[in-house]
Design a protein around this motif. Structure first.
Motif, PDB file in Angstrom:
ATOM      1  N   ALA A 183      33.507  44.093  38.324  1.00  0.00           N
ATOM      2  CA  ALA A 183      34.903  44.024  37.872  1.00  0.00           C
ATOM      3  C   ALA A 183      35.816  44.347  39.059  1.00  0.00           C
ATOM      4  N   ARG A 184      36.785  43.448  39.289  1.00  0.00           N
ATOM      5  CA  ARG A 184      37.733  43.663  40.398  1.00  0.00           C
ATOM      6  C   ARG A 184      39.128  43.837  39.829  1.00  0.00           C
ATOM      7  N   ARG A 185      39.846  44.796  40.420  1.00  0.00           N
ATOM      8  CA  ARG A 185      41.238  44.989  39.983  1.00  0.00           C
ATOM      9  C   ARG A 185      42.113  43.985  40.744  1.00  0.00           C
ATOM     10  N   THR A 186      42.905  43.224  40.044  1.00  0.00           N
ATOM     11  CA  THR A 186      43.784  42.228  40.690  1.00  0.00           C
ATOM     12  C   THR A 186      45.203  42.445  40.157  1.00  0.00           C
ATOM     13  N   PRO A 187      46.172  41.794  40.763  1.00  0.00           N
ATOM     14  CA  PRO A 187      47.549  41.988  40.268  1.00  0.00           C
ATOM     15  C   PRO A 187      47.698  41.597  38.803  1.00  0.00           C
ATOM     16  N   GLU A 188      46.876  40.632  38.330  1.00  0.00           N
ATOM     17  CA  GLU A 188      47.013  40.207  36.917  1.00  0.00           C
ATOM     18  C   GLU A 188      46.228  41.095  35.973  1.00  0.00           C
ATOM     19  N   ARG A 215      43.030  27.635  27.138  1.00  0.00           N
ATOM     20  CA  ARG A 215      42.208  27.269  28.308  1.00  0.00           C
ATOM     21  C   ARG A 215      41.116  28.314  28.505  1.00  0.00           C
ATOM     22  N   PRO A 216      39.932  27.901  29.044  1.00  0.00           N
ATOM     23  CA  PRO A 216      38.853  28.866  29.251  1.00  0.00           C
ATOM     24  C   PRO A 216      39.294  30.010  30.158  1.00  0.00           C
ATOM     25  N   ASN A 217      38.890  31.206  29.785  1.00  0.00           N
ATOM     26  CA  ASN A 217      39.250  32.395  30.562  1.00  0.00           C
ATOM     27  C   ASN A 217      38.143  32.714  31.562  1.00  0.00           C
ATOM     28  N   GLY A 218      37.925  31.845  32.509  1.00  0.00           N
ATOM     29  CA  GLY A 218      36.925  32.133  33.548  1.00  0.00           C
ATOM     30  C   GLY A 218      35.512  32.265  33.005  1.00  0.00           C
ATOM     31  N   VAL A 219      35.222  31.574  31.927  1.00  0.00           N
ATOM     32  CA  VAL A 219      33.874  31.620  31.335  1.00  0.00           C
ATOM     33  C   VAL A 219      33.329  30.197  31.341  1.00  0.00           C
ATOM     34  N   ALA A 220      32.205  29.984  32.019  1.00  0.00           N
ATOM     35  CA  ALA A 220      31.607  28.641  32.050  1.00  0.00           C
ATOM     36  C   ALA A 220      30.186  28.714  31.516  1.00  0.00           C
ATOM     37  N   LEU A 221      29.880  27.866  30.559  1.00  0.00           N
ATOM     38  CA  LEU A 221      28.531  27.891  29.957  1.00  0.00           C
ATOM     39  C   LEU A 221      27.588  27.015  30.787  1.00  0.00           C
ATOM     40  N   HIS A 222      26.439  27.589  31.184  1.00  0.00           N
ATOM     41  CA  HIS A 222      25.457  26.791  31.943  1.00  0.00           C
ATOM     42  C   HIS A 222      24.668  25.897  31.014  1.00  0.00           C
ATOM     43  N   LEU A 234      30.631  34.277  34.505  1.00  0.00           N
ATOM     44  CA  LEU A 234      31.996  34.806  34.474  1.00  0.00           C
ATOM     45  C   LEU A 234      32.548  34.625  35.889  1.00  0.00           C
ATOM     46  N   ALA A 235      33.597  33.863  36.002  1.00  0.00           N
ATOM     47  CA  ALA A 235      34.184  33.621  37.324  1.00  0.00           C
ATOM     48  C   ALA A 235      35.654  33.989  37.251  1.00  0.00           C
ATOM     49  N   GLY A 236      35.916  35.256  37.509  1.00  0.00           N
ATOM     50  CA  GLY A 236      37.297  35.732  37.459  1.00  0.00           C
ATOM     51  C   GLY A 236      37.845  35.841  36.051  1.00  0.00           C
ATOM     52  N   ALA A 237      36.976  36.107  35.077  1.00  0.00           N
ATOM     53  CA  ALA A 237      37.445  36.238  33.680  1.00  0.00           C
ATOM     54  C   ALA A 237      38.329  37.477  33.549  1.00  0.00           C
ATOM     55  N   LEU A 238      39.511  37.298  32.985  1.00  0.00           N
ATOM     56  CA  LEU A 238      40.416  38.439  32.773  1.00  0.00           C
ATOM     57  C   LEU A 238      39.865  39.307  31.646  1.00  0.00           C
ATOM     58  N   ALA A 239      39.786  40.591  31.886  1.00  0.00           N
ATOM     59  CA  ALA A 239      39.186  41.483  30.886  1.00  0.00           C
ATOM     60  C   ALA A 239      39.907  42.824  30.914  1.00  0.00           C
ATOM     61  N   THR A 240      39.759  43.557  29.849  1.00  0.00           N
ATOM     62  CA  THR A 240      40.451  44.854  29.724  1.00  0.00           C
ATOM     63  C   THR A 240      39.418  45.960  29.516  1.00  0.00           C
ATOM     64  N   ASP A 288      33.177  39.014  37.461  1.00  0.00           N
ATOM     65  CA  ASP A 288      32.344  37.970  38.055  1.00  0.00           C
ATOM     66  C   ASP A 288      30.885  38.340  37.857  1.00  0.00           C
ATOM     67  N   GLY A 289      30.120  37.393  37.349  1.00  0.00           N
ATOM     68  CA  GLY A 289      28.684  37.659  37.158  1.00  0.00           C
ATOM     69  C   GLY A 289      28.062  36.593  36.277  1.00  0.00           C
ATOM     70  N   VAL A 290      26.785  36.794  35.982  1.00  0.00           N
ATOM     71  CA  VAL A 290      26.074  35.841  35.121  1.00  0.00           C
ATOM     72  C   VAL A 290      25.472  36.606  33.956  1.00  0.00           C
TER      73      VAL A 290
END
Ligand code: MFK
Length: 556
Positions: free
Chosen positions: A188-193, A241-248, A266-272, A198-200
């Motif tokens: 989990a990365r803290r970003t301005p948003e 729109r997808p929230n940074g979630v891509a299904l393999h 998970l590629a940059g999925a916004l989470a709380t 990020d992970g699988v």
């Protein structure tokens, strides 16, 4: 005319389950049972009728994943089976999650909810999976006291309106961290948003949910479960729109084929963060304990379904000059299966009762401790039984049980997941030991066993109740002897847990049978208790007995 075999029939699965009705009759106050019974009967009708027919008709239909549309847009659309779509509406309207939270029947609300689940579960192709996770997510958001997230999601998770209702995922399992969740690699990365993940995730059940609870390691945190955090995310943003979630892909599984379990990135999925930036494993345990409860109910519902079909068939199938139901050996085999299902059902509804009491705020400290240890014990015991019973039930059909278009093999394939997901038998055996290490828990469990056994007064039940008592005593002695021997304690954990789980079931069945005899309701349950005792011989795992005497003798 060639011979045509009459297939097994279910009928109304509430009316045709007198044991279940007896259990509810003992557990629930009469006005509560009277109020909920029409709905139970309605669901029994659906489960044994239209839904079961759909299930058979859709046997070969499976969910599909479309990742791209014709114009190159990533869409990741999962098309569900018709029965799943039907189940989603039914589940919402009948409050399969909601009824536990509306708490209309005070501490009996969980038993009410799980009675609904018990009836529908075997006829909805494991739609219980997203419901279990949804229930667990609601519980977790409420328990962790994150008011903003709870206000946003819980009304949706517990809605009776199919248009508003959400389901939740429980995304824990990764390639490195399956049972050992502490190995989670998602960052989990803290970003301005806000926080981005990020992970699988390797095994995300029912990926058609609107939200998920998941674990990730905030950047800068060290290794281990304590340094993970619990996150809430929604799969789509406000514009859909997808929230940074891509299904393999969807997983190609042995069973639960209708559950669209996915592997995803998970590629940059916004989470709380739900509750701070550490202690993710501990924070997700309310969810685990709820899904373990559902797993237990699914196991007993599956056992009952397998036994119901096998019993009905025994009246229709003639061999060696008589219906199978009149053959002593076949009847004895089915009685053994039925006794297992009945002991397991009592265990499951004891857990439901304790959960309801805790949630309604009326449980004693002792009951809270008891609930903590009975949860893994019930899940692991019933999971193992469900596979064994499904396998035996298929055998009771001979070759027909092995032929796909009878719809019967599904019973075994779907049962096989029950000891695996939500914690394997070994992981849960260790969890039971962990729970018993907490102050007062051994005492709470002993008091429960003593209370149940003390209620058995009928002489015809004494030998079975005494066998359960001996096994429980044995388990207690083993635990004490293994206390300072960590390696032996770990090696014997499953034998210990299974001995405990099975002997508790026998004790509960004896107590239930006793109350039936006392109220003049016949000796059927008593016969089942004696039969369960015979199934388990003396219940104490032989290896546990050997371990035990060795440990007690102080041998290494
Ligand atoms: C029909 C039913 C359908 C169900 C559908 C489900 C579909 C989902 C598919 C899945 O398979 S989801 C993934 C399921 N995965 C698991 O269940 C994980 C199995 N592994 C465990 O349960 C391990 O025991 C565990 C990950 C919890 C061990 O991790 P750690 O990092 O070694 O944790 P640790 O240190 O033992 O525990 C951390 C804290 O949590 C401790 O508390 P403290 O921090 O206060 O010391 C523990 O006491 C507490 N804890 C652990 N398990 C607990 C618990 N507390 C309450 N209840 C529990 N069960």
């Amino acid at each position: 005319m060639p011979f045509i075999q009459d297939p097994p029939r279910l009928g109304n699965t509430y009316d045709r389950d007198p044991f279940f009705r007896e259990v509810l009759g003992r557990l629930l106050p009469p006005p509560v049972l009277a109020e909920i019974e029409p709905e139970l009967r309605h669901l029994g009708d659906l489960a044994g009728g239209r839904l079961h027919e759909m299930q058979l008709a859709e046997r070969l239909v499976e969910p599909t994943l479309t990742q791209w549309d014709a114009w190159g847009n990533r869409v990741d659309h999962i098309e569900l089976t018709p029965l799943w779509k039907e189940a989603a509406g039914l589940a919402a309207r009948h409050g399969l999650v909601a009824s536990a939270y509306e708490r209309k029947h005070a501490e009996w609300s969980r038993a009410h909810q799980l009675a609904l689940v018990y009836l529908l579960e075997p006829s909805i192709d494991v739609y219980s999976c997203p419901l279990a996770m949804t229930d667990g997510a609601a519980r977790t958001l409420i328990d962790l006291g994150n008011a903003a997230l709870a206000d946003r999601a819980v009304p949706r998770l517990t809605s009776r309106d199919p248009e508003r209702a959400w389901t939740s995922g429980q995304w824990m399992t990764e390639q490195a961290g399956g049972s050992d969740v502490a190995l989670t690699e998602t960052v989990a990365r803290r970003t301005p948003e806000g926080w981005r993940l990020d992970g699988v995730k390797w095994f995300t059940s029912a990926t058609t949910a609107q939200m998920a609870l998941t674990l990730a390691r905030p950047e800068g945190n060290g290794p281990g479960g304590r340094n993970l955090a619990l996150f809430y995310l929604e799969l789509k943003d406000e514009d859909g729109r997808p929230n940074g979630v891509a299904l393999h892909r969807l997983k190609d599984k042995l069973g639960t084929r209708k559950v669209p379990t996915a592997e995803l990135t998970l590629a940059g999925a916004l989470a709380t963060p739900v509750a701070g930036l550490t202690d993710g494993v501990r924070n997700i345990t309310p969810l685990l304990n709820v899904t373990r409860l559902w797993n237990t109910i699914a196991a007993v519902a599956g056992m009952r379904r397998a036994v119901m079909l096998a019993k009905d068939y025994a009246h229709r199938r003639v061999a060696f000059g008589a219906p199978l139901s009149e053959k002593a050996l076949h009847a004895d085999t089915l009685a053994g299966l039925e006794a297992e299902a009945e002991g397991a059902l009592l265990f499951a509804f004891r857990l439901a009762e304790l959960t309801g009491r805790r949630e309604a705020g009326v449980a004693s400290q002792e009951e809270v401790r008891l609930l903590r240890v009975l949860t893994p014990l019930a899940k692991l015991t019933t999971g193992k039984q469900a596979v064994a019973i499904a396998s035996e039930a298929l055998e009771a059909f001979g070759g027909a049980g092995y032929v796909e278009d009878t719809g019967l093999p599904r019973l075994l394939r779907d049962a096989q997941v029950l000891p695996i997901w939500e914690g394997t038998t070994n992981v849960l055996s260790l969890d039971a030991l962990r729970a018993l290490a907490a102050p007062g828990t051994v005492e709470a469990l002993s008091a429960e066993a003593e209370r149940v056994l003390a209620s058995v007064r009928d002489p015809s039940l004494k030998p079975a109740a005494e066998a359960a008592g001996r096994a429980l005593e044995h388990a207690r002695a083993w635990l004490a002897a293994a206390k300072d021997r960590p390696e032996e304690r770990e090696a014997g954990a499953r034998r210990f847990a299974m001995t405990l789980g099975r002997s508790l079931e026998l004790a509960l069945l004896c107590a239930h049978a006793d109350s039936c005899l006392a109220s003049g309701r016949g000796g059927r349950a008593a016969a089942a208790a004696r039969r369960l005792w015979r199934n388990g011989v003396d219940l104490v795992d032989e290896a546990l007995e050997r371990d035990d005497s060795r440990l007690l003798a102080g041998e290494g």
